[in-house]
Design a protein around this motif. Structure first.
Motif, PDB file in Angstrom:
ATOM      1  N   ASP A 200      -0.332 -32.731  -1.322  1.00  0.00           N
ATOM      2  CA  ASP A 200      -2.090 -32.371  -1.099  1.00  0.00           C
ATOM      3  C   ASP A 200      -2.742 -33.184   0.060  1.00  0.00           C
ATOM      4  O   ASP A 200      -3.770 -32.865   0.630  1.00  0.00           O
ATOM      5  CB  ASP A 200      -2.600 -33.107  -2.270  1.00  0.00           C
ATOM      6  CG  ASP A 200      -2.536 -32.139  -3.507  1.00  0.00           C
ATOM      7  OD1 ASP A 200      -2.285 -30.867  -3.203  1.00  0.00           O
ATOM      8  OD2 ASP A 200      -2.881 -32.672  -4.490  1.00  0.00           O
ATOM      9  N   ASP A 201      -1.796 -34.228   0.654  1.00  0.00           N
ATOM     10  CA  ASP A 201      -2.019 -34.675   1.837  1.00  0.00           C
ATOM     11  C   ASP A 201      -1.916 -34.046   2.919  1.00  0.00           C
ATOM     12  O   ASP A 201      -2.083 -34.541   4.296  1.00  0.00           O
ATOM     13  CB  ASP A 201      -1.681 -36.064   2.003  1.00  0.00           C
ATOM     14  CG  ASP A 201      -1.871 -36.959   0.764  1.00  0.00           C
ATOM     15  OD1 ASP A 201      -3.064 -36.805   0.419  1.00  0.00           O
ATOM     16  OD2 ASP A 201      -1.156 -37.912   0.423  1.00  0.00           O
ATOM     17  N   LEU A 202      -1.244 -32.612   3.100  1.00  0.00           N
ATOM     18  CA  LEU A 202      -0.813 -31.956   3.956  1.00  0.00           C
ATOM     19  C   LEU A 202      -1.930 -31.576   5.285  1.00  0.00           C
ATOM     20  O   LEU A 202      -1.477 -32.171   6.491  1.00  0.00           O
ATOM     21  CB  LEU A 202      -0.235 -30.778   3.769  1.00  0.00           C
ATOM     22  CG  LEU A 202       0.293 -29.728   4.462  1.00  0.00           C
ATOM     23  CD1 LEU A 202       1.358 -30.286   5.330  1.00  0.00           C
ATOM     24  CD2 LEU A 202       0.892 -28.414   4.049  1.00  0.00           C
ATOM     25  N   GLU A 203      -2.816 -31.269   4.771  1.00  0.00           N
ATOM     26  CA  GLU A 203      -3.820 -30.935   5.885  1.00  0.00           C
ATOM     27  C   GLU A 203      -4.264 -32.144   6.674  1.00  0.00           C
ATOM     28  O   GLU A 203      -4.244 -31.982   7.916  1.00  0.00           O
ATOM     29  CB  GLU A 203      -5.141 -30.189   5.237  1.00  0.00           C
ATOM     30  CG  GLU A 203      -6.186 -29.939   6.329  1.00  0.00           C
ATOM     31  CD  GLU A 203      -7.242 -28.958   5.582  1.00  0.00           C
ATOM     32  OE1 GLU A 203      -7.950 -28.246   6.180  1.00  0.00           O
ATOM     33  OE2 GLU A 203      -7.389 -28.964   4.502  1.00  0.00           O
ATOM     34  N   SER A 204      -4.669 -33.216   6.311  1.00  0.00           N
ATOM     35  CA  SER A 204      -5.019 -34.532   6.779  1.00  0.00           C
ATOM     36  C   SER A 204      -3.812 -34.793   7.732  1.00  0.00           C
ATOM     37  O   SER A 204      -4.070 -35.378   9.010  1.00  0.00           O
ATOM     38  CB  SER A 204      -5.485 -35.663   6.099  1.00  0.00           C
ATOM     39  OG  SER A 204      -4.104 -36.017   4.954  1.00  0.00           O
ATOM     40  N   ILE A 205      -2.744 -34.845   7.402  1.00  0.00           N
ATOM     41  CA  ILE A 205      -1.654 -35.512   7.952  1.00  0.00           C
ATOM     42  C   ILE A 205      -1.043 -34.491   9.252  1.00  0.00           C
ATOM     43  O   ILE A 205      -0.999 -34.830  10.300  1.00  0.00           O
ATOM     44  CB  ILE A 205      -0.138 -35.639   7.314  1.00  0.00           C
ATOM     45  CG1 ILE A 205      -0.070 -36.630   6.105  1.00  0.00           C
ATOM     46  CG2 ILE A 205       1.224 -35.725   8.003  1.00  0.00           C
ATOM     47  CD1 ILE A 205       0.661 -36.860   5.241  1.00  0.00           C
ATOM     48  N   HIS A 221       9.465 -24.460  -9.587  1.00  0.00           N
ATOM     49  CA  HIS A 221       8.134 -24.633 -10.533  1.00  0.00           C
ATOM     50  C   HIS A 221       7.079 -24.917  -9.552  1.00  0.00           C
ATOM     51  O   HIS A 221       6.021 -24.919 -10.068  1.00  0.00           O
ATOM     52  CB  HIS A 221       8.668 -25.725 -11.546  1.00  0.00           C
ATOM     53  CG  HIS A 221       8.757 -27.174 -10.936  1.00  0.00           C
ATOM     54  ND1 HIS A 221       7.792 -27.941 -10.653  1.00  0.00           N
ATOM     55  CD2 HIS A 221       9.826 -27.749 -11.012  1.00  0.00           C
ATOM     56  CE1 HIS A 221       8.444 -29.330 -10.268  1.00  0.00           C
ATOM     57  NE2 HIS A 221       9.761 -29.045 -10.352  1.00  0.00           N
ATOM     58  N   ALA A 222       7.281 -25.336  -8.359  1.00  0.00           N
ATOM     59  CA  ALA A 222       5.974 -25.770  -7.455  1.00  0.00           C
ATOM     60  C   ALA A 222       5.692 -24.586  -6.705  1.00  0.00           C
ATOM     61  O   ALA A 222       4.919 -24.698  -5.681  1.00  0.00           O
ATOM     62  CB  ALA A 222       6.505 -26.916  -6.591  1.00  0.00           C
ATOM     63  N   HIS A 223       6.036 -23.177  -6.989  1.00  0.00           N
ATOM     64  CA  HIS A 223       5.781 -22.043  -6.191  1.00  0.00           C
ATOM     65  C   HIS A 223       4.423 -21.868  -5.881  1.00  0.00           C
ATOM     66  O   HIS A 223       3.898 -21.319  -5.009  1.00  0.00           O
ATOM     67  CB  HIS A 223       6.426 -20.891  -6.358  1.00  0.00           C
ATOM     68  CG  HIS A 223       5.950 -20.334  -7.651  1.00  0.00           C
ATOM     69  ND1 HIS A 223       6.384 -20.795  -9.031  1.00  0.00           N
ATOM     70  CD2 HIS A 223       5.198 -19.298  -7.673  1.00  0.00           C
ATOM     71  CE1 HIS A 223       5.683 -20.098  -9.929  1.00  0.00           C
ATOM     72  NE2 HIS A 223       4.898 -19.305  -9.278  1.00  0.00           N
ATOM     73  N   LYS A 224       3.408 -22.427  -7.021  1.00  0.00           N
ATOM     74  CA  LYS A 224       2.016 -22.078  -7.027  1.00  0.00           C
ATOM     75  C   LYS A 224       1.339 -22.780  -5.929  1.00  0.00           C
ATOM     76  O   LYS A 224       0.407 -22.272  -5.540  1.00  0.00           O
ATOM     77  CB  LYS A 224       1.628 -22.528  -8.154  1.00  0.00           C
ATOM     78  CG  LYS A 224       1.649 -23.992  -8.518  1.00  0.00           C
ATOM     79  CD  LYS A 224       1.155 -24.270 -10.087  1.00  0.00           C
ATOM     80  CE  LYS A 224       1.312 -25.825 -10.315  1.00  0.00           C
ATOM     81  NZ  LYS A 224       1.076 -26.157 -11.942  1.00  0.00           N
ATOM     82  N   LYS A 225       1.961 -23.904  -5.184  1.00  0.00           N
ATOM     83  CA  LYS A 225       1.518 -24.433  -4.211  1.00  0.00           C
ATOM     84  C   LYS A 225       1.635 -23.804  -2.787  1.00  0.00           C
ATOM     85  O   LYS A 225       1.190 -24.410  -1.855  1.00  0.00           O
ATOM     86  CB  LYS A 225       1.740 -25.926  -4.047  1.00  0.00           C
ATOM     87  CG  LYS A 225       1.697 -26.595  -5.361  1.00  0.00           C
ATOM     88  CD  LYS A 225       2.195 -28.184  -5.488  1.00  0.00           C
ATOM     89  CE  LYS A 225       1.640 -29.310  -6.454  1.00  0.00           C
ATOM     90  NZ  LYS A 225       2.011 -30.502  -6.295  1.00  0.00           N
ATOM     91  N   TYR A 226       2.597 -22.928  -2.832  1.00  0.00           N
ATOM     92  CA  TYR A 226       3.129 -22.123  -1.458  1.00  0.00           C
ATOM     93  C   TYR A 226       1.796 -21.510  -0.605  1.00  0.00           C
ATOM     94  O   TYR A 226       1.779 -21.882   0.478  1.00  0.00           O
ATOM     95  CB  TYR A 226       4.120 -21.329  -1.495  1.00  0.00           C
ATOM     96  CG  TYR A 226       5.620 -21.821  -1.920  1.00  0.00           C
ATOM     97  CD1 TYR A 226       5.688 -23.156  -2.490  1.00  0.00           C
ATOM     98  CD2 TYR A 226       6.689 -21.145  -1.705  1.00  0.00           C
ATOM     99  CE1 TYR A 226       7.080 -23.809  -2.639  1.00  0.00           C
ATOM    100  CE2 TYR A 226       7.963 -21.641  -2.172  1.00  0.00           C
ATOM    101  CZ  TYR A 226       8.088 -23.007  -2.656  1.00  0.00           C
ATOM    102  OH  TYR A 226       9.169 -23.520  -2.583  1.00  0.00           O
ATOM    103  N   ARG A 228      -1.314 -22.203  -0.655  1.00  0.00           N
ATOM    104  CA  ARG A 228      -2.026 -23.226   0.001  1.00  0.00           C
ATOM    105  C   ARG A 228      -1.604 -23.922   1.181  1.00  0.00           C
ATOM    106  O   ARG A 228      -2.143 -24.121   2.259  1.00  0.00           O
ATOM    107  CB  ARG A 228      -2.590 -24.236  -0.978  1.00  0.00           C
ATOM    108  CG  ARG A 228      -3.703 -25.293  -0.376  1.00  0.00           C
ATOM    109  CD  ARG A 228      -4.230 -26.387  -1.359  1.00  0.00           C
ATOM    110  NE  ARG A 228      -4.724 -27.327  -0.765  1.00  0.00           N
ATOM    111  CZ  ARG A 228      -4.335 -28.551  -0.226  1.00  0.00           C
ATOM    112  NH1 ARG A 228      -3.127 -28.663  -0.409  1.00  0.00           N
ATOM    113  NH2 ARG A 228      -4.966 -29.412   0.316  1.00  0.00           N
ATOM    114  N   ILE A 229      -0.290 -24.241   1.019  1.00  0.00           N
ATOM    115  CA  ILE A 229       0.364 -24.996   2.123  1.00  0.00           C
ATOM    116  C   ILE A 229       0.470 -24.150   3.212  1.00  0.00           C
ATOM    117  O   ILE A 229       0.498 -24.416   4.459  1.00  0.00           O
ATOM    118  CB  ILE A 229       2.013 -25.288   1.537  1.00  0.00           C
ATOM    119  CG1 ILE A 229       1.991 -26.414   0.670  1.00  0.00           C
ATOM    120  CG2 ILE A 229       2.794 -25.622   2.558  1.00  0.00           C
ATOM    121  CD1 ILE A 229       3.266 -26.470  -0.139  1.00  0.00           C
ATOM    122  N   ILE A 230       0.994 -22.703   3.243  1.00  0.00           N
ATOM    123  CA  ILE A 230       1.134 -21.784   4.282  1.00  0.00           C
ATOM    124  C   ILE A 230      -0.124 -21.563   4.920  1.00  0.00           C
ATOM    125  O   ILE A 230      -0.423 -21.576   6.194  1.00  0.00           O
ATOM    126  CB  ILE A 230       1.614 -20.410   3.600  1.00  0.00           C
ATOM    127  CG1 ILE A 230       3.233 -20.614   3.431  1.00  0.00           C
ATOM    128  CG2 ILE A 230       1.587 -19.508   4.824  1.00  0.00           C
ATOM    129  CD1 ILE A 230       3.834 -19.386   2.730  1.00  0.00           C
TER     130      ILE A 230
END
Length: 468
Positions: A200-205, A221-226, A228-230
């Motif tokens: 969740d810190d990706l954007e700030s980093i 099982h973490a595919h639901k985050k893809y 937002r990450i992309i």
């Protein structure tokens, strides 16, 4: 910024290639017509050669873009670039010859054109090699680096990092990891770059650090985050690459296809699925087999007469084999055995001292001369000059149950010779090893690879201890 620099480099490469072609033109013209080292009768004005050199250079640049020669190849070996260079400049010369024929410019020296072609390939290859080595050394010294951030400090992330560290010449540096569950003291960060935050810190980093690419190495099982990450990466102009959690099931070169508007992962990337490659291979097969038939025609007649004299029966032996896309065809060979029932010939394996062979047939099989009629199979489109050897339907049904990935060999046309055969896997040798060689050939096909196999077959000789 990265895309702009890559676009500039592509334009720079294209301009440099064009300049090199013109330098080669001047050098080749001097070498042919002014040096006095090569005899000639009459010469057209240099302006005429200069005009066609401009046409040739423009054609080569166009084809280079068509072959994606100017896209970044940080991960590609120089042998790949050399193959593209040979393809581009040979095809460009064929196009130039066609244009010369259309415009009835028949007085251009053909020996000059050959000299021009060879010098172009040598100069372009040399300067590209020097450029690649120079960039590699600059990256090893810390210049021209690409900075990566790995999402996921599990098995996938660790394995990717370990493999990447074995190739410092690629010029990548890992900034760190992001992971929601592991901490540095559990992670063993002394062997890896540290975990610098959570996913969740990706954007700030990304906003704080200079990052060129983000590697997603998260479990399924973490595919639901893809999503937002992309979105975060694309908003920041950072490239995103995904390591699938099921990568063990994929080949070394997975290929993404598009079917009905949906992207699909092709688990078996086959270069010969591309029309361009199939066209090149088929054109070569037709030309090579025609030349082979013409050159060996006296030998074909002599063998046919010898078979007729030494044993009763047909001269040509036809046997059903399994070929491209599991389709059956009749393969031709010179008959080397006595007349037998179809049941016996289709279901019995040939042995070293097989009593079914005739004396002359033993010689034919030992020297592989019995396979010469297969060049007609090549002409008819059943086979290729180079490819996996075709097998009888009875054994195909048996092997596909016993040997993993056996049926992959039927994705392309079978061949008279192949990578397995040129490495000695003929006759009563390991089928498993043959399939490994066949799959390697299928996944790594290139025109130069075919030439290498043909050359290796000729150099090693047609007599083989396993041919019986």
């Amino acid at each position: 910024m990265i895309r702009r620099s890559q676009s500039f480099l592509s334009q720079f490469y294209a301009l440099t290639d064009f300049v090199c072609v013109q330098i080669v033109f001047l050098f080749s013209w001097w070498l042919k017509f002014k040096s006095g080292w090569i005899p000639y009768e009459n010469s057209l004005p240099i302006e005429t050669y200069a005009l066609w050199s401009l046409v040739y250079g423009g054609t080569a640049i166009f084809l280079s873009y068509f072959f994606n020669f100017y896209t970044p190849k940080r991960k590609k070996r120089f042998s790949f670039e050399l193959f593209i260079i040979v393809q581009v400049y040979c095809i460009s010369l064929l196009i130039l010859l066609s244009i010369l024929f259309i415009f009835k410019e028949l007085n251009i020296s053909r020996s000059y054109l050959l000299l021009y072609l060879v010098n172009n390939i040598l100069l372009i290859s040399f300067y590209r090699y020097i450029l690649k080595i120079s960039l590699k050394r600059l990256r090893q010294k810390g210049y021209n680096k690409q900075f990566l951030l790995i999402l996921g400090a599990g098995t996938l992330g660790k394995k990717f990092y370990t493999n990447l560290m074995q190739h410092p010449e690629l010029g990548y540096e890992v900034i760190g990891f992001l992971d929601d569950f592991q901490k540095n003291h559990e992670f063993g960060f002394e062997n890896y770059k540290p975990i610098i935050g959570k996913v969740d810190d990706l954007e700030s980093i990304i906003n704080e650090l200079l990052i060129d690419e983000v590697i997603i190495a998260l479990p399924l099982h973490a595919h639901k985050k893809y999503g937002r990450i992309i979105n975060i990466c694309e908003k920041a102009g950072v490239k995103t690459l995904i390591i699938p959690d099921f990568y063990d099931y994929l080949p070394s070169k997975p290929f993404f296809d598009n079917f009905a508007g949906i992207p699909l992962i092709n688990v078996r990337d086959i270069p010969l699925d591309e029309f361009r490659n199939r066209f090149i291979k088929r054109a070569f097969d037709i030309i090579f087999s025609l030349i082979a038939i013409i050159i060996t025609s006296p030998l074909l007649i002599l063998i046919a007469i010898s078979i007729k004299i030494t044993s009763p029966g047909e001269i040509i032996f036809k046997q059903e084999r399994v070929g491209l896309n599991r389709r059956h065809f009749m393969m031709y060979k010179f008959r080397s055995m006595r007349i037998q029932t179809e049941e016996t010939s289709d279901k019995q394996w040939t042995t070293r001292d097989d009593p079914r062979k005739t004396k002359f047939g033993s010689f034919l099989r030992k020297t592989s001369l019995d396979e010469l009629p297969q060049f007609f199979n090549v002409l008819f489109g059943h086979m290729s000059v180079v490819g996996p050897r075709p097998e009888r339907p009875f054994f195909v049904e048996q092997f596909k149950e016993e040997i993993p990935k056996y049926m992959i060999k039927h994705h392309i046309r079978p061949g008279i010779t192949g990578w397995a055969q040129s490495n000695g896997f003929r006759g009563d040798t390991s089928i498993e090893e043959r399939i490994k060689y066949d799959i390697f050939y299928i996944e790594n096909w290139s025109f130069l690879f075919d030439i290498k196999i043909i050359w290796k077959t000729i150099i090693n000789g047609f007599v083989n201890k396993n041919a019986y």
